[in-house]
Motif scaffolding. Structure first.
Motif, PDB file in Angstrom:
ATOM      1  N   ARG A 121      34.604   0.901  61.624  1.00 31.25           N
ATOM      2  CA  ARG A 121      33.733   1.838  62.342  1.00 31.25           C
ATOM      3  C   ARG A 121      32.813   2.579  61.378  1.00 31.25           C
ATOM      4  N   VAL A 177      30.025   0.226  60.215  1.00 34.53           N
ATOM      5  CA  VAL A 177      29.032   0.028  61.276  1.00 34.53           C
ATOM      6  C   VAL A 177      28.123   1.254  61.367  1.00 34.53           C
ATOM      7  N   ALA A 178      28.704   2.440  61.289  1.00 34.01           N
ATOM      8  CA  ALA A 178      27.902   3.664  61.336  1.00 34.01           C
ATOM      9  C   ALA A 178      26.968   3.744  60.127  1.00 34.01           C
ATOM     10  N   GLN A 179      27.474   3.373  58.952  1.00 29.90           N
ATOM     11  CA  GLN A 179      26.631   3.377  57.749  1.00 29.90           C
ATOM     12  C   GLN A 179      25.482   2.384  57.889  1.00 29.90           C
ATOM     13  N   LYS A 180      25.767   1.220  58.452  1.00 34.10           N
ATOM     14  CA  LYS A 180      24.732   0.205  58.637  1.00 34.10           C
ATOM     15  C   LYS A 180      23.649   0.709  59.582  1.00 34.10           C
ATOM     16  N   GLN A 181      24.066   1.287  60.691  1.00 34.79           N
ATOM     17  CA  GLN A 181      23.102   1.793  61.666  1.00 34.79           C
ATOM     18  C   GLN A 181      22.242   2.903  61.061  1.00 34.79           C
ATOM     19  N   ALA A 182      22.876   3.794  60.304  1.00 34.00           N
ATOM     20  CA  ALA A 182      22.134   4.893  59.683  1.00 34.00           C
ATOM     21  C   ALA A 182      21.150   4.349  58.644  1.00 34.00           C
ATOM     22  N   GLN A 236      19.797   1.358  58.557  1.00 32.40           N
ATOM     23  CA  GLN A 236      18.712   0.663  59.252  1.00 32.40           C
ATOM     24  C   GLN A 236      17.697   1.666  59.800  1.00 32.40           C
ATOM     25  N   ALA A 237      18.198   2.721  60.416  1.00 32.97           N
ATOM     26  CA  ALA A 237      17.301   3.736  60.975  1.00 32.97           C
ATOM     27  C   ALA A 237      16.494   4.403  59.864  1.00 32.97           C
ATOM     28  N   ASP A 258      21.900  -0.752  53.703  1.00 34.30           N
ATOM     29  CA  ASP A 258      22.127  -1.594  54.880  1.00 34.30           C
ATOM     30  C   ASP A 258      22.858  -2.869  54.474  1.00 34.30           C
ATOM     31  N   SER A 311      26.567  -4.166  55.534  1.00 32.16           N
ATOM     32  CA  SER A 311      26.728  -5.490  56.154  1.00 32.16           C
ATOM     33  C   SER A 311      27.777  -6.305  55.414  1.00 32.16           C
TER      34      SER A 311
END
Length: 102
Positions: free
Chosen positions: A8, A11-16, A18-19, A41, A45
Protein backbone atom coordinates in the motif's frame (compact mmCIF):
# COMPACT_ATOMS: atom_id res chain seq x y z
CA UNK A 1 -2.01 -7.60 -1.54
CA UNK A 2 -3.82 -4.58 -0.31
CA UNK A 3 -3.47 -6.01 3.20
CA UNK A 4 0.33 -5.68 2.86
CA UNK A 5 1.35 -2.30 4.32
CA UNK A 6 4.55 -2.17 2.22
CA UNK A 7 2.50 -2.70 -0.94
CA UNK A 8 0.00 0.00 0.00
CA UNK A 9 2.84 2.41 0.82
CA UNK A 10 4.58 1.71 -2.50
CA UNK A 11 1.34 2.27 -4.42
CA UNK A 12 0.80 5.57 -2.59
CA UNK A 13 4.40 6.60 -3.30
CA UNK A 14 3.96 5.74 -6.98
CA UNK A 15 0.76 7.75 -7.27
CA UNK A 16 2.32 10.74 -5.51
CA UNK A 17 5.43 10.58 -7.69
CA UNK A 18 3.34 10.37 -10.86
CA UNK A 19 1.23 13.34 -9.80
CA UNK A 20 4.36 15.31 -8.88
CA UNK A 21 6.09 14.49 -12.18
CA UNK A 22 3.00 15.45 -14.17
CA UNK A 23 2.59 18.72 -12.29
CA UNK A 24 6.26 19.61 -12.67
CA UNK A 25 6.15 18.85 -16.38
CA UNK A 26 3.00 20.93 -16.90
CA UNK A 27 4.55 23.84 -14.95
CA UNK A 28 7.64 23.73 -17.12
CA UNK A 29 9.89 22.91 -14.18
CA UNK A 30 13.56 22.18 -14.82
CA UNK A 31 14.21 18.75 -16.26
CA UNK A 32 16.22 17.72 -13.20
CA UNK A 33 13.18 18.14 -10.94
CA UNK A 34 10.89 16.27 -13.33
CA UNK A 35 13.52 13.55 -13.71
CA UNK A 36 13.81 13.15 -9.93
CA UNK A 37 10.04 12.68 -9.65
CA UNK A 38 10.10 10.17 -12.49
CA UNK A 39 12.92 8.31 -10.72
CA UNK A 40 10.79 8.16 -7.56
CA UNK A 41 7.95 6.73 -9.68
CA UNK A 42 10.30 4.11 -11.11
CA UNK A 43 11.60 3.18 -7.65
CA UNK A 44 8.06 2.70 -6.36
CA UNK A 45 7.18 0.62 -9.44
CA UNK A 46 10.19 -1.59 -8.78
CA UNK A 47 9.08 -2.12 -5.18
CA UNK A 48 5.53 -2.93 -6.30
CA UNK A 49 6.79 -5.45 -8.84
CA UNK A 50 9.08 -7.09 -6.25
CA UNK A 51 6.21 -7.48 -3.79
CA UNK A 52 3.89 -8.83 -6.50
CA UNK A 53 6.51 -11.37 -7.66
CA UNK A 54 7.07 -12.55 -4.09
CA UNK A 55 3.33 -12.95 -3.56
CA UNK A 56 2.91 -14.79 -6.87
CA UNK A 57 5.79 -17.15 -6.14
CA UNK A 58 4.14 -18.12 -2.87
CA UNK A 59 0.70 -18.78 -4.37
CA UNK A 60 0.42 -22.50 -5.21
CA UNK A 61 -2.61 -21.93 -7.44
CA UNK A 62 -0.73 -19.39 -9.53
CA UNK A 63 2.41 -21.54 -9.67
CA UNK A 64 0.30 -24.49 -10.86
CA UNK A 65 -1.53 -22.36 -13.42
CA UNK A 66 1.78 -21.02 -14.75
CA UNK A 67 3.10 -24.59 -15.15
CA UNK A 68 -0.05 -25.59 -17.04
CA UNK A 69 0.24 -22.54 -19.28
CA UNK A 70 3.86 -23.34 -20.11
CA UNK A 71 2.96 -26.96 -20.88
CA UNK A 72 0.08 -25.86 -23.12
CA UNK A 73 2.34 -23.40 -24.94
CA UNK A 74 4.91 -26.14 -25.55
CA UNK A 75 2.17 -28.47 -26.82
CA UNK A 76 0.85 -25.76 -29.14
CA UNK A 77 4.32 -25.13 -30.53
CA UNK A 78 4.78 -28.85 -31.14
CA UNK A 79 1.48 -29.02 -33.01
CA UNK A 80 2.38 -25.99 -35.12
CA UNK A 81 5.74 -27.49 -35.98
CA UNK A 82 4.09 -30.78 -36.94
CA UNK A 83 1.54 -29.11 -39.21
CA UNK A 84 4.25 -26.99 -40.82
CA UNK A 85 6.38 -30.07 -41.50
CA UNK A 86 3.41 -31.90 -43.03
CA UNK A 87 2.60 -28.94 -45.29
CA UNK A 88 6.21 -28.44 -46.37
CA UNK A 89 6.56 -32.13 -47.23
CA UNK A 90 3.29 -32.34 -49.14
CA UNK A 91 3.94 -32.90 -52.88
CA UNK A 92 0.99 -30.70 -53.88
CA UNK A 93 2.35 -27.85 -51.76
CA UNK A 94 5.80 -28.21 -53.23
CA UNK A 95 4.40 -28.20 -56.79
CA UNK A 96 2.24 -25.14 -56.13
CA UNK A 97 5.16 -23.34 -54.55
CA UNK A 98 7.35 -23.99 -57.57
CA UNK A 99 4.64 -22.76 -59.96
CA UNK A 100 4.38 -19.47 -58.04
CA UNK A 101 8.10 -18.93 -57.67
CA UNK A 102 9.49 -16.18 -59.92
Amino acid sequence: MLSNPQYRAAVAQKQAAQARATALHEQGAPDAETFAAAQDDLAASTTIARIERAAAAGDPTLVNARAHLQAAAAERQGLQNGVRAQVMNDPDWQAAKQQLAP
